[in-house]
Design a protein around this motif. Sequence first.
Motif, PDB file in Angstrom:
ATOM      1  N   VAL A   1       0.849  -1.199   0.000  1.00 36.56           N
ATOM      2  CA  VAL A   1       0.000   0.000   0.000  1.00 36.56           C
ATOM      3  C   VAL A   1       0.881   1.244   0.000  1.00 36.56           C
ATOM      4  N   GLN A   2       0.630   2.140  -0.933  1.00 37.70           N
ATOM      5  CA  GLN A   2       1.402   3.370  -1.051  1.00 37.70           C
ATOM      6  C   GLN A   2       0.644   4.607  -0.573  1.00 37.70           C
ATOM      7  N   CYS A   3      -0.678   4.542  -0.616  1.00 35.09           N
ATOM      8  CA  CYS A   3      -1.449   5.734  -0.267  1.00 35.09           C
ATOM      9  C   CYS A   3      -2.823   5.332   0.263  1.00 35.09           C
ATOM     10  N   ILE A   4      -3.286   6.072   1.263  1.00 37.06           N
ATOM     11  CA  ILE A   4      -4.634   5.926   1.801  1.00 37.06           C
ATOM     12  C   ILE A   4      -5.360   7.243   1.542  1.00 37.06           C
ATOM     13  N   ILE A   5      -6.528   7.188   0.938  1.00 41.58           N
ATOM     14  CA  ILE A   5      -7.234   8.411   0.550  1.00 41.58           C
ATOM     15  C   ILE A   5      -8.573   8.508   1.270  1.00 41.58           C
ATOM     16  N   ASP A   6      -9.025   9.737   1.418  1.00 43.93           N
ATOM     17  CA  ASP A   6     -10.334  10.017   2.017  1.00 43.93           C
ATOM     18  C   ASP A   6     -10.666  11.476   1.729  1.00 43.93           C
ATOM     19  N   CYS A   7     -11.907  11.881   1.997  1.00 48.94           N
ATOM     20  CA  CYS A   7     -12.349  13.258   1.803  1.00 48.94           C
ATOM     21  C   CYS A   7     -12.780  13.839   3.145  1.00 48.94           C
ATOM     22  N   PHE A   8     -12.579  15.127   3.302  1.00 49.79           N
ATOM     23  CA  PHE A   8     -13.075  15.840   4.485  1.00 49.79           C
ATOM     24  C   PHE A   8     -13.671  17.165   4.037  1.00 49.79           C
ATOM     25  N   GLU A   9     -14.579  17.698   4.859  1.00 48.79           N
ATOM     26  CA  GLU A   9     -15.335  18.898   4.506  1.00 48.79           C
ATOM     27  C   GLU A   9     -15.182  19.962   5.584  1.00 48.79           C
ATOM     28  N   ILE A  10     -15.264  21.223   5.167  1.00 51.87           N
ATOM     29  CA  ILE A  10     -15.173  22.377   6.053  1.00 51.87           C
ATOM     30  C   ILE A  10     -16.397  23.257   5.806  1.00 51.87           C
ATOM     31  N   GLN A  11     -17.134  23.581   6.854  1.00 55.95           N
ATOM     32  CA  GLN A  11     -18.339  24.383   6.706  1.00 55.95           C
ATOM     33  C   GLN A  11     -17.987  25.842   6.423  1.00 55.95           C
ATOM     34  N   ILE A  12     -18.768  26.457   5.550  1.00 53.45           N
ATOM     35  CA  ILE A  12     -18.598  27.864   5.202  1.00 53.45           C
ATOM     36  C   ILE A  12     -19.913  28.596   5.430  1.00 53.45           C
ATOM     37  N   GLU A  13     -19.856  29.920   5.349  1.00 53.61           N
ATOM     38  CA  GLU A  13     -21.080  30.705   5.433  1.00 53.61           C
ATOM     39  C   GLU A  13     -21.961  30.451   4.201  1.00 53.61           C
ATOM     40  N   LYS A  14     -23.240  30.594   4.393  1.00 49.71           N
ATOM     41  CA  LYS A  14     -24.173  30.351   3.306  1.00 49.71           C
ATOM     42  C   LYS A  14     -23.996  31.408   2.222  1.00 49.71           C
TER      43      LYS A  14
ATOM     44  N   MET B   1      -9.196  27.122  12.152  1.00 47.82           N
ATOM     45  CA  MET B   1      -9.861  27.648  10.959  1.00 47.82           C
ATOM     46  C   MET B   1     -10.364  26.537  10.053  1.00 47.82           C
ATOM     47  N   LEU B   2      -9.883  25.297  10.244  1.00 46.08           N
ATOM     48  CA  LEU B   2     -10.245  24.165   9.396  1.00 46.08           C
ATOM     49  C   LEU B   2     -11.085  23.144  10.133  1.00 46.08           C
ATOM     50  N   LYS B   3     -11.692  23.538  11.228  1.00 46.75           N
ATOM     51  CA  LYS B   3     -12.567  22.613  11.946  1.00 46.75           C
ATOM     52  C   LYS B   3     -13.811  22.307  11.110  1.00 46.75           C
ATOM     53  N   PRO B   4     -14.499  21.188  11.400  1.00 45.84           N
ATOM     54  CA  PRO B   4     -15.666  20.826  10.576  1.00 45.84           C
ATOM     55  C   PRO B   4     -16.724  21.916  10.514  1.00 45.84           C
ATOM     56  N   HIS B   5     -16.991  22.574  11.638  1.00 41.68           N
ATOM     57  CA  HIS B   5     -18.024  23.608  11.694  1.00 41.68           C
ATOM     58  C   HIS B   5     -17.425  24.954  12.096  1.00 41.68           C
ATOM     59  N   SER B   6     -16.284  25.285  11.518  1.00 38.90           N
ATOM     60  CA  SER B   6     -15.670  26.588  11.795  1.00 38.90           C
ATOM     61  C   SER B   6     -16.407  27.738  11.110  1.00 38.90           C
ATOM     62  N   VAL B   7     -17.226  27.428  10.086  1.00 38.58           N
ATOM     63  CA  VAL B   7     -18.030  28.428   9.369  1.00 38.58           C
ATOM     64  C   VAL B   7     -17.102  29.544   8.849  1.00 38.58           C
ATOM     65  N   VAL B   8     -16.346  29.202   7.830  1.00 37.36           N
ATOM     66  CA  VAL B   8     -15.377  30.136   7.258  1.00 37.36           C
ATOM     67  C   VAL B   8     -16.110  31.315   6.635  1.00 37.36           C
ATOM     68  N   ASN B   9     -15.602  32.507   6.907  1.00 37.42           N
ATOM     69  CA  ASN B   9     -16.193  33.722   6.346  1.00 37.42           C
ATOM     70  C   ASN B   9     -16.091  33.719   4.822  1.00 37.42           C
ATOM     71  N   ASN B  10     -17.101  34.299   4.161  1.00 34.00           N
ATOM     72  CA  ASN B  10     -17.103  34.322   2.697  1.00 34.00           C
ATOM     73  C   ASN B  10     -15.902  35.063   2.129  1.00 34.00           C
ATOM     74  N   LYS B  11     -15.357  36.043   2.892  1.00 32.41           N
ATOM     75  CA  LYS B  11     -14.184  36.777   2.421  1.00 32.41           C
ATOM     76  C   LYS B  11     -12.928  35.917   2.424  1.00 32.41           C
ATOM     77  N   HIS B  12     -12.911  34.848   3.222  1.00 30.85           N
ATOM     78  CA  HIS B  12     -11.722  33.999   3.344  1.00 30.85           C
ATOM     79  C   HIS B  12     -11.824  32.722   2.533  1.00 30.85           C
ATOM     80  N   ILE B  13     -12.918  32.514   1.816  1.00 30.29           N
ATOM     81  CA  ILE B  13     -13.058  31.282   1.046  1.00 30.29           C
ATOM     82  C   ILE B  13     -12.009  31.212  -0.062  1.00 30.29           C
TER      83      ILE B  13
END
Length: 483
Positions: free
Chosen positions: A308-321, A447-459
């Motif tokens: 095995v050379q690589c293990i892959i997965d996806c993660f998500e970060i919440q942003i403002e609507k 800033m990269l927590k699941p529900h950090s709710v990133v500001n639209n200016k920082h997206i």
Amino acid sequence: MNTNTYQRYKDPKTCFIPTCSKTDLKNPDLKFFTVRKELKERWCQMVGRKCPSRALFCCEDHLNFEEDLENYGQWISGAKPRLKINATLKNFSKKPLTAINMNMEDRPSTSSAAGMQIDSAIQCDKRIGVSNKYVMAQAKTQTRATQFRGRKIKERVIPSRMMQLPNTEESPNQSPSLFGTSNFDSSSSAQQEHIEKRGREHLLKIIANKPKLFLGLPKSFWWIINFIAQECSCLAFHIILTFFKLKNNDSFARMSEEFQMARSTIRLVFEKNVVVLSTYFQNCIYLPPLTEIKKKLPLAFKIRYSNVQCIIDCFEIQIEKPSDPEKQAQTWSQYKSCNTIKYLIGCTPAGYISFISQGYGGRTSDKAITEWSGFVDVLPLNAVIMADRGFKEIESLLSTKNGKLLRPPSVFANQKMLKKDVIKTKVIASLRVHVERVIRRIREFHMLKPHSVVNNKHIKYLDDLVIIACGLSNLQNPIIKDV
């Protein structure tokens, strides 16, 4: 006992442009700059007003910091700003002089006409023995009367017993306090700047003692800050500010109080250095050769899955609507039930981050991200990839490089799993958990927590922030101690 303390009246800083009504009281977030003597007459002609003898101030909406300040670099670090001689105004409209403006410009100054009245009053009162405090009150009333046209004020009769009182005026070097009079230093502003500088140095000393806690950077790699500052032609203090914001996700207003800097200055420093640091830390994310991976292969992989050379997965970060309905639909995640940005991450069995994709809307599937991110192009021939059940459709993509996908067996609704499939599912799940531990390490940057709710200016800076976090994570200790 009256414990109230009194302060001398101070006029607010007002933008000298007639069409701009902003002041430092109504707009505390704006920065106001003192207009140089060489620029006063020329700028007053440009905006259509008479040039007064008093000091003028200009708000930041009509200036460009980098072009108009002589000491832009020192100003960002906390020095007093100084405009260039050839500085130019921006975003203003000319307004012709009116009678009202003429009257306001010609009003007497408290330092000239009022000062002469006070001096003459003091000389007169020395002959009759009247208290100077009472004379100062009369002079102040006369000065304000010159600004407005009001009714005449009758002369005030001083009782004879007040004529006999001794001079009890407090010296200018004393100010009222809760415990009597206290000495007042004329250089209070210099002392305040000195105190702020010492407070900032104390905070930086605390950060240098525990950089892992405040910056996410191991103490053994503290030298890398000065190295990046030299390579990228930026200040080491600005790099610390950027790491601090990424790690703690403090607001710019709170960081302004912590580092004794203007909030707008910290925001400019953060946005500028994020791009620079991501370019540098991009070099820390790569897929090592198979021989290097096997040298640090965990014991649990050596038994069955040593290739095995690589293990892959996806993660998500919440942003403002987002305000755009189309972007709302693209970023909506059914799994998180909110608007998110989704990333594909890959790591070696030992936990070294070897790949990170760009950000995609939370609605995008795992297969689409794997195809669009260029992950397959990075893999060598005959690579073995471990993933979750959600990546079962990428086998066709790996076949282009003769790759192999290891994932848990599929589950069907009306069919019971075989015993060997259950054992294989548990084994792969126990090994694939290492990528979850890597993602958890990235989540330590607030800033990269699941529900950090990133500001639209920082997206627009979110991809750069993820790259910096991955690079700092690779500098930390391995997630498996027996490697």
